[in-house]
Design a protein around this motif. Structure first.
Motif, PDB file in Angstrom:
ATOM      1  N   ARG A 103       0.829  -1.194   0.000  1.00 65.25           N
ATOM      2  CA  ARG A 103       0.000   0.000   0.000  1.00 65.25           C
ATOM      3  C   ARG A 103       0.867   1.250   0.000  1.00 65.25           C
ATOM      4  N   ALA A 104       0.385   2.270  -0.690  1.00 64.14           N
ATOM      5  CA  ALA A 104       1.134   3.517  -0.828  1.00 64.14           C
ATOM      6  C   ALA A 104       0.531   4.614   0.037  1.00 64.14           C
ATOM      7  N   LYS A 105       1.399   5.455   0.574  1.00 67.35           N
ATOM      8  CA  LYS A 105       0.973   6.651   1.303  1.00 67.35           C
ATOM      9  C   LYS A 105       1.682   7.840   0.692  1.00 67.35           C
ATOM     10  N   LEU A 106       0.911   8.832   0.237  1.00 63.89           N
ATOM     11  CA  LEU A 106       1.468  10.048  -0.351  1.00 63.89           C
ATOM     12  C   LEU A 106       1.246  11.219   0.598  1.00 63.89           C
ATOM     13  N   THR A 107       2.229  12.104   0.660  1.00 66.45           N
ATOM     14  CA  THR A 107       2.126  13.310   1.473  1.00 66.45           C
ATOM     15  C   THR A 107       2.484  14.507   0.612  1.00 66.45           C
ATOM     16  N   VAL A 108       1.534  15.441   0.489  1.00 72.27           N
ATOM     17  CA  VAL A 108       1.734  16.658  -0.308  1.00 72.27           C
ATOM     18  C   VAL A 108       1.921  17.830   0.643  1.00 72.27           C
ATOM     19  N   GLY A 109       2.788  18.770   0.265  1.00 74.18           N
ATOM     20  CA  GLY A 109       3.152  19.869   1.141  1.00 74.18           C
ATOM     21  C   GLY A 109       2.011  20.767   1.540  1.00 74.18           C
ATOM     22  N   THR A 110       0.968  20.862   0.722  1.00 72.25           N
ATOM     23  CA  THR A 110      -0.173  21.719   1.041  1.00 72.25           C
ATOM     24  C   THR A 110      -1.439  21.101   0.488  1.00 72.25           C
ATOM     25  N   ALA A 111      -2.575  21.448   1.094  1.00 73.13           N
ATOM     26  CA  ALA A 111      -3.839  20.836   0.686  1.00 73.13           C
ATOM     27  C   ALA A 111      -4.302  21.325  -0.681  1.00 73.13           C
ATOM     28  N   THR A 112      -4.003  22.586  -1.020  1.00 71.94           N
ATOM     29  CA  THR A 112      -4.424  23.167  -2.294  1.00 71.94           C
ATOM     30  C   THR A 112      -3.209  23.747  -3.001  1.00 71.94           C
ATOM     31  N   ILE A 113      -3.072  23.407  -4.282  1.00 72.80           N
ATOM     32  CA  ILE A 113      -1.923  23.850  -5.067  1.00 72.80           C
ATOM     33  C   ILE A 113      -2.426  24.775  -6.167  1.00 72.80           C
ATOM     34  N   PRO A 114      -1.878  25.971  -6.299  1.00 73.29           N
ATOM     35  CA  PRO A 114      -2.338  26.866  -7.365  1.00 73.29           C
ATOM     36  C   PRO A 114      -1.742  26.472  -8.712  1.00 73.29           C
ATOM     37  N   LEU A 115      -2.397  26.849  -9.784  1.00 78.12           N
ATOM     38  CA  LEU A 115      -1.837  26.659 -11.119  1.00 78.12           C
ATOM     39  C   LEU A 115      -0.471  27.335 -11.194  1.00 78.12           C
ATOM     40  N   GLY A 116       0.502  26.633 -11.731  1.00 73.81           N
ATOM     41  CA  GLY A 116       1.854  27.162 -11.820  1.00 73.81           C
ATOM     42  C   GLY A 116       2.655  27.004 -10.544  1.00 73.81           C
ATOM     43  N   GLY A 117       2.051  26.443  -9.504  1.00 76.68           N
ATOM     44  CA  GLY A 117       2.743  26.290  -8.232  1.00 76.68           C
ATOM     45  C   GLY A 117       3.493  24.972  -8.142  1.00 76.68           C
ATOM     46  N   SER A 118       4.327  24.849  -7.102  1.00 77.50           N
ATOM     47  CA  SER A 118       5.081  23.624  -6.862  1.00 77.50           C
ATOM     48  C   SER A 118       5.130  23.369  -5.361  1.00 77.50           C
ATOM     49  N   VAL A 119       5.024  22.109  -4.982  1.00 84.06           N
ATOM     50  CA  VAL A 119       5.039  21.701  -3.577  1.00 84.06           C
ATOM     51  C   VAL A 119       5.847  20.420  -3.453  1.00 84.06           C
ATOM     52  N   PRO A 120       6.414  20.154  -2.264  1.00 80.75           N
ATOM     53  CA  PRO A 120       7.102  18.873  -2.066  1.00 80.75           C
ATOM     54  C   PRO A 120       6.112  17.712  -2.003  1.00 80.75           C
ATOM     55  N   LEU A 121       6.529  16.593  -2.559  1.00 77.66           N
ATOM     56  CA  LEU A 121       5.733  15.374  -2.564  1.00 77.66           C
ATOM     57  C   LEU A 121       6.600  14.227  -2.067  1.00 77.66           C
ATOM     58  N   SER A 122       6.115  13.502  -1.072  1.00 82.13           N
ATOM     59  CA  SER A 122       6.833  12.326  -0.572  1.00 82.13           C
ATOM     60  C   SER A 122       5.927  11.114  -0.615  1.00 82.13           C
ATOM     61  N   TRP A 123       6.526   9.941  -0.697  1.00 82.10           N
ATOM     62  CA  TRP A 123       5.754   8.702  -0.737  1.00 82.10           C
ATOM     63  C   TRP A 123       6.404   7.662   0.158  1.00 82.10           C
ATOM     64  N   GLU A 124       5.587   6.735   0.605  1.00 79.83           N
ATOM     65  CA  GLU A 124       6.046   5.615   1.423  1.00 79.83           C
ATOM     66  C   GLU A 124       5.202   4.397   1.076  1.00 79.83           C
ATOM     67  N   ILE A 125       5.878   3.275   0.834  1.00 82.78           N
ATOM     68  CA  ILE A 125       5.199   2.038   0.461  1.00 82.78           C
ATOM     69  C   ILE A 125       5.271   1.069   1.638  1.00 82.78           C
ATOM     70  N   PHE A 126       4.110   0.585   2.067  1.00 80.17           N
ATOM     71  CA  PHE A 126       4.036  -0.374   3.157  1.00 80.17           C
ATOM     72  C   PHE A 126       3.784  -1.766   2.595  1.00 80.17           C
ATOM     73  N   GLY A 127       4.417  -2.762   3.200  1.00 75.85           N
ATOM     74  CA  GLY A 127       4.251  -4.128   2.724  1.00 75.85           C
ATOM     75  C   GLY A 127       5.515  -4.623   2.040  1.00 75.85           C
ATOM     76  N   ARG A 128       5.364  -5.647   1.244  1.00 80.27           N
ATOM     77  CA  ARG A 128       6.508  -6.283   0.581  1.00 80.27           C
ATOM     78  C   ARG A 128       6.886  -5.496  -0.680  1.00 80.27           C
ATOM     79  N   VAL A 129       7.694  -4.482  -0.471  1.00 83.19           N
ATOM     80  CA  VAL A 129       8.095  -3.614  -1.582  1.00 83.19           C
ATOM     81  C   VAL A 129       8.921  -4.384  -2.605  1.00 83.19           C
ATOM     82  N   GLU A 130       9.657  -5.400  -2.164  1.00 84.54           N
ATOM     83  CA  GLU A 130      10.531  -6.133  -3.081  1.00 84.54           C
ATOM     84  C   GLU A 130       9.759  -6.837  -4.185  1.00 84.54           C
TER      85      GLU A 130
END
Length: 204
Positions: free
Chosen positions: A70-97
């Motif tokens: 299962r994947a979990k995504l985390t975005v730096g802000t709840a709303t992103i404006p057009l032309g904007g940029s935010v950090p994005l991180s992900w984490e995978i739970f379970g047998r990633v291999e």
């Protein structure tokens, strides 16, 4: 009372049909056992057998998918404006291999719903698609970070009775000989910000 009688008749007829189909199946099997198969009856039963096999296959596929990572995504802000940029991180739970390739894609699509006669249809059109992450490296698939940039010359999120503009992040993990990981997370893209901090879609 007449409507209720009609409903009871409908239920009774459907049960009788099940009995007929069961009897057809028994007769077909007995014909093969006796060495005198009834090919007409067999061909009649083929569509019902195929439908049953497809249904069982679909249920089995969904059951196997429950054991996927299962994947979990985390975005730096709840709303992103057009032309904007935010950090994005992900984490995978379970047998990633088990995952061969992990991809994260930014997608924008338009949905239009309309009626034709008595039926309702929904047309879907993807107007923007960009691969943000594509990796086969195990540690990077398990956890990583990138930057999510939204193009400025496109349409922001929008919802009306018959039209929608939907932005989402799609996580896909390819697994050999197993249902793939495929999760979709909707995000909100805001209109261009104007001077004074208001967005271009706001009203005075």
């Amino acid at each position: 009372f007449q409507a209720e009688d009609g409903i009871r008749d409908l239920v009774r007829s459907r049960g009788l049909g099940d009995v007929y189909k069961r009897q057809f199946l028994i007769n077909a099997v007995r014909g093969f056992q006796r060495g005198r198969p009834e090919w007409g009856l067999t061909l009649f039963l083929v569509p019902f057998a195929l439908v049953g096999l497809v249904t069982v296959g679909a249920v089995l596929y969904q059951l196997l998918a429950l054991f996927n990572p299962r994947a979990k995504l985390t975005v730096g802000t709840a709303t992103i404006p057009l032309g904007g940029s935010v950090p994005l991180s992900w984490e995978i739970f379970g047998r990633v291999e088990r995952i061969g390739t992990l991809t994260i894609t930014l997608k924008g699509r338009e949905e239009a719903r309309y009626r034709r006669g008595t039926k309702t249809y929904t047309d879907k059109n993807t107007f923007y698609e960009e691969t943000l992450v594509s990796t086969t490296d195990g540690p990077q698939m398990a956890y990583g970070q990138t930057t999510l940039r939204v193009p400025a010359d496109t349409m922001h999120s929008f919802r009306a009775d018959h039209n929608k503009i939907i932005w989402s992040l799609v996580v896909r993990g390819d697994i050999a000989r197993w249902p793939d990981v495929k999760d979709e997370y909707e995000i909100t893209i805001a209109p261009h910000p104007l001077e004074g901090g208001r967005s271009s879609g706001s009203r005075s």
